[in-house]
Design an enzyme around this catalytic site. Structure first.
Site, PDB file in Angstrom:
ATOM      1  N   GLY A   1       0.812  -1.215   0.000  1.00 19.98           N
ATOM      2  CA  GLY A   1       0.000   0.000   0.000  1.00 19.98           C
ATOM      3  C   GLY A   1       0.844   1.263   0.000  1.00 19.98           C
ATOM      4  O   GLY A   1       0.498   2.259  -0.648  1.00 19.98           O
ATOM      5  N   THR A   2       1.948   1.247   0.718  1.00 20.73           N
ATOM      6  CA  THR A   2       2.787   2.444   0.812  1.00 20.73           C
ATOM      7  C   THR A   2       3.315   2.848  -0.557  1.00 20.73           C
ATOM      8  O   THR A   2       3.251   4.018  -0.944  1.00 20.73           O
ATOM      9  CB  THR A   2       3.959   2.189   1.792  1.00 20.73           C
ATOM     10  OG1 THR A   2       3.416   1.873   3.074  1.00 20.73           O
ATOM     11  CG2 THR A   2       4.866   3.404   1.906  1.00 20.73           C
TER      12      THR A   2
ATOM     13  N   CYS B   1       3.668   1.833  13.700  1.00 21.87           N
ATOM     14  CA  CYS B   1       4.699   2.675  13.093  1.00 21.87           C
ATOM     15  C   CYS B   1       6.059   2.065  13.341  1.00 21.87           C
ATOM     16  O   CYS B   1       6.277   1.380  14.328  1.00 21.87           O
ATOM     17  CB  CYS B   1       4.603   4.110  13.577  1.00 21.87           C
ATOM     18  SG  CYS B   1       5.501   4.485  15.043  1.00 21.87           S
TER      19      CYS B   1
ATOM     20  N   ASN C   1      -7.705   4.214   8.939  1.00 22.57           N
ATOM     21  CA  ASN C   1      -7.057   3.062   9.578  1.00 22.57           C
ATOM     22  C   ASN C   1      -7.087   3.108  11.089  1.00 22.57           C
ATOM     23  O   ASN C   1      -6.920   2.085  11.743  1.00 22.57           O
ATOM     24  CB  ASN C   1      -5.607   2.954   9.095  1.00 22.57           C
ATOM     25  CG  ASN C   1      -4.880   4.269   9.150  1.00 22.57           C
ATOM     26  OD1 ASN C   1      -5.254   5.221   8.475  1.00 22.57           O
ATOM     27  ND2 ASN C   1      -3.856   4.348   9.969  1.00 22.57           N
TER      28      ASN C   1
ATOM     29  N   GLN D   1      -7.486  -0.157   3.947  1.00 23.30           N
ATOM     30  CA  GLN D   1      -8.262  -0.717   5.060  1.00 23.30           C
ATOM     31  C   GLN D   1      -9.645  -1.169   4.610  1.00 23.30           C
ATOM     32  O   GLN D   1     -10.215  -2.095   5.171  1.00 23.30           O
ATOM     33  CB  GLN D   1      -8.408   0.318   6.186  1.00 23.30           C
ATOM     34  CG  GLN D   1      -7.116   0.636   6.919  1.00 23.30           C
ATOM     35  CD  GLN D   1      -6.596  -0.529   7.755  1.00 23.30           C
ATOM     36  OE1 GLN D   1      -7.324  -1.452   8.138  1.00 23.30           O
ATOM     37  NE2 GLN D   1      -5.306  -0.516   8.042  1.00 23.30           N
TER      38      GLN D   1
ATOM     39  N   HIS E   1      -1.771  -7.607   2.663  1.00 20.85           N
ATOM     40  CA  HIS E   1      -1.728  -8.174   4.015  1.00 20.85           C
ATOM     41  C   HIS E   1      -2.846  -7.686   4.937  1.00 20.85           C
ATOM     42  O   HIS E   1      -2.981  -8.181   6.050  1.00 20.85           O
ATOM     43  CB  HIS E   1      -0.350  -7.955   4.671  1.00 20.85           C
ATOM     44  CG  HIS E   1      -0.036  -6.552   5.070  1.00 20.85           C
ATOM     45  ND1 HIS E   1       0.057  -6.174   6.397  1.00 20.85           N
ATOM     46  CD2 HIS E   1       0.241  -5.451   4.353  1.00 20.85           C
ATOM     47  CE1 HIS E   1       0.384  -4.890   6.455  1.00 20.85           C
ATOM     48  NE2 HIS E   1       0.510  -4.429   5.230  1.00 20.85           N
TER      49      HIS E   1
ATOM     50  N   THR F   1      11.410  -7.033 -10.960  1.00 24.28           N
ATOM     51  CA  THR F   1      10.913  -8.393 -11.212  1.00 24.28           C
ATOM     52  C   THR F   1       9.718  -8.668 -10.317  1.00 24.28           C
ATOM     53  O   THR F   1       9.734  -8.335  -9.126  1.00 24.28           O
ATOM     54  CB  THR F   1      12.044  -9.405 -10.938  1.00 24.28           C
ATOM     55  OG1 THR F   1      13.138  -9.080 -11.797  1.00 24.28           O
ATOM     56  CG2 THR F   1      11.588 -10.831 -11.203  1.00 24.28           C
TER      57      THR F   1
END
Ligand code: PLP
Length: 410
Positions: free
Chosen positions: A94-95, A344, A166, A196, A218, A254
């Site tokens: 997601g980041t 975090c 979140n 989320q 995840h 890849t």
């Protein structure tokens, strides 16, 4: 963790690793941080961690097998989120997807960027980097549409508004915001961070209206380190990573074949059971909320309310007179895995920008507790939490009462 949830294909709750320091009972209430791997995802991945392999960009049969697996996974993800397979750009999570959306649009078309004041750091920090402006939310944690209307100018190039938050789980009015943007800044792209929301909500209608969507594997029972940016064709976007140009020239590197295959299996399983899981987990969350608010009557439920939907798995409380860090320590000792806000990297508990934006003062915010349930949650987790959490709060408050008055006070 309790018994396996009903309605899940290939229902098997993963064994808990024995770390030697395990309390008698473990209740994992941190699904917003990450979820256990779904059995369907693990089964899909196993061949790619064993006998199957290959670089999907190659020109031989082994490579073609890997390419076919990635293409099939792309079709599944596209089908679940409601976009064209060609719109799916696989990323490392997601980041990266959020960074690519904000920085990629800005690089392609520099101009004013707007975001809500409660975005995840994966959006917040890139928006900061490009000199963007935040739009306020109200006390319920909902984007203030009037403030958005005021902030929109014809030269705005991007609005980033998460589908659901979140920390407090509040679902955002993305469709209303899109309508405003199309009217006031027709050239702007709209990005929604659905990291989320994706496991809980049918996002097809939302996704139909926006240009960019970030999802992560995840948070829905897939492996960590893989996700996607849904980037509709025609959206102005520059790549973050330069290299072999594997994903539509937008994302080089890849492919993580095992991860992509696992992500698709998790998205498929989550979508197949979405309504049943949302109803079941929503019921568990409500029982947890009712029990905790009855046992700790001065606790404040943060976010949502009065017709504002929250994600079914999230319960956020602020508990007066308690420090989150101390509470989380006691809970962990008793086998409750929870958090104060978002996970975090430093592990340091900083004041939450989400609570601050909602007008929650630092004193109340210091007692923040996020309990997040998910596909593997069961009744026994709620029972355990209801036994442990009120007792831990009582212990902390009793210790506080025994503390000597600071010198100088009457
Ligand atoms: N966006 C939101 C709303 C999140 O909750 C998270 C993770 O907590 C992320 C983005 C980052 O996703 P990832 O962990 O896949 O990088």
């Amino acid at each position: 963790m309790g018994a396996p949830p009903a309605g899940c294909e290939n229902d098997r709750v993963p064994e808990q690793p024995d770390r030697g320091d395990r309390p008698a009972r473990l209740a994992y209430l941190d699904h917003a941080a990450t979820t256990p791997l779904r059995p369907a995802a693990r089964d899909a991945m196993l061949p790619w961690l064993g006998e199957r392999f290959g670089n999907p960009s190659g020109d031989h049969r082994v490579a073609r097998g890997a390419r076919q697996a990635v293409d099939e996974a792309r079709d599944v993800v596209a089908d679940v989120v409601g976009c064209r397979p060609g719109d799916v750009v696989f990323t490392s999570g997601g980041t990266e997807a959020d960074n690519m959306a904000v920085r990629g649009v800005y690089a392609a078309r520099p101009g004013p960027v707007l975001s809500s004041a409660i975005e995840h750091d994966a959006v917040r920090n890139p928006v900061d980097l490009v000199g963007g402006t935040t739009v306020a939310v109200d006390i319920r944690g909902v984007l203030d549409l009037e403030a958005l209307d005021d902030a929109l100018t014809p030269d705005v190039t991007l609005l980033a508004l998460m589908s659901a938050n979140n920390e407090v789980g509040v679902v955002q009015p993305v469709a209303d915001a899109v309508e405003l943007v199309r009217r006031r800044a027709p050239g702007a792209a709209v990005h929604t961070d659905a990291v989320q929301a994706a496991g809980w909500l049918d996002l097809r209608a939302t996704i139909a209206g926006v240009d960019l969507v970030a999802v992560s594997s995840h948070k829905v029972g897939g492996p960590q380190g893989v996700g996607a940016l849904i980037a509709k064709s025609g959206t102005p976007l520059r790549p973050l990573l330069l290299g072999g140009g594997q994903e539509r020239e937008l994302r080089s590197g890849t492919h993580n074949v095992a991860g992509i295959v696992g992500m698709a299996a998790a998205f498929h399983a989550a979508a197949a059971e979405r309504d049943a899981t949302a109803a079941r987990v929503g019921g568990l969350r409500d029982r947890l909320a009712d029990g905790l608010l009855a046992a700790i009557p001065d606790a404040v439920r943060t976010g949502g309310g009065a017709g504002v939907p929250r994600l079914p798995g999230t319960l956020h409380l602020c508990i007066p007179g308690v420090e989150s860090e101390a509470l989380l320590f006691l809970l962990d000792e008793s086998g409750i895995c929870a958090s104060a806000a978002s996970a975090c990297a430093s592990g340091a508990h900083q004041a939450s920008h989400v609570l601050a934006a909602m007008g929650v003062g630092p004193e109340l915010g210091a007692g923040a507790l996020r309990l997040s349930l998910g596909w593997s949650s069961a009744d026994a987790d709620v029972d355990h939490a209801l036994r442990v959490i009120p007792a831990a709060v009582g212990r902390l408050r009793a210790a506080q009462d025994r503390r000597p008055e600071p010198a100088g006070r009457p």
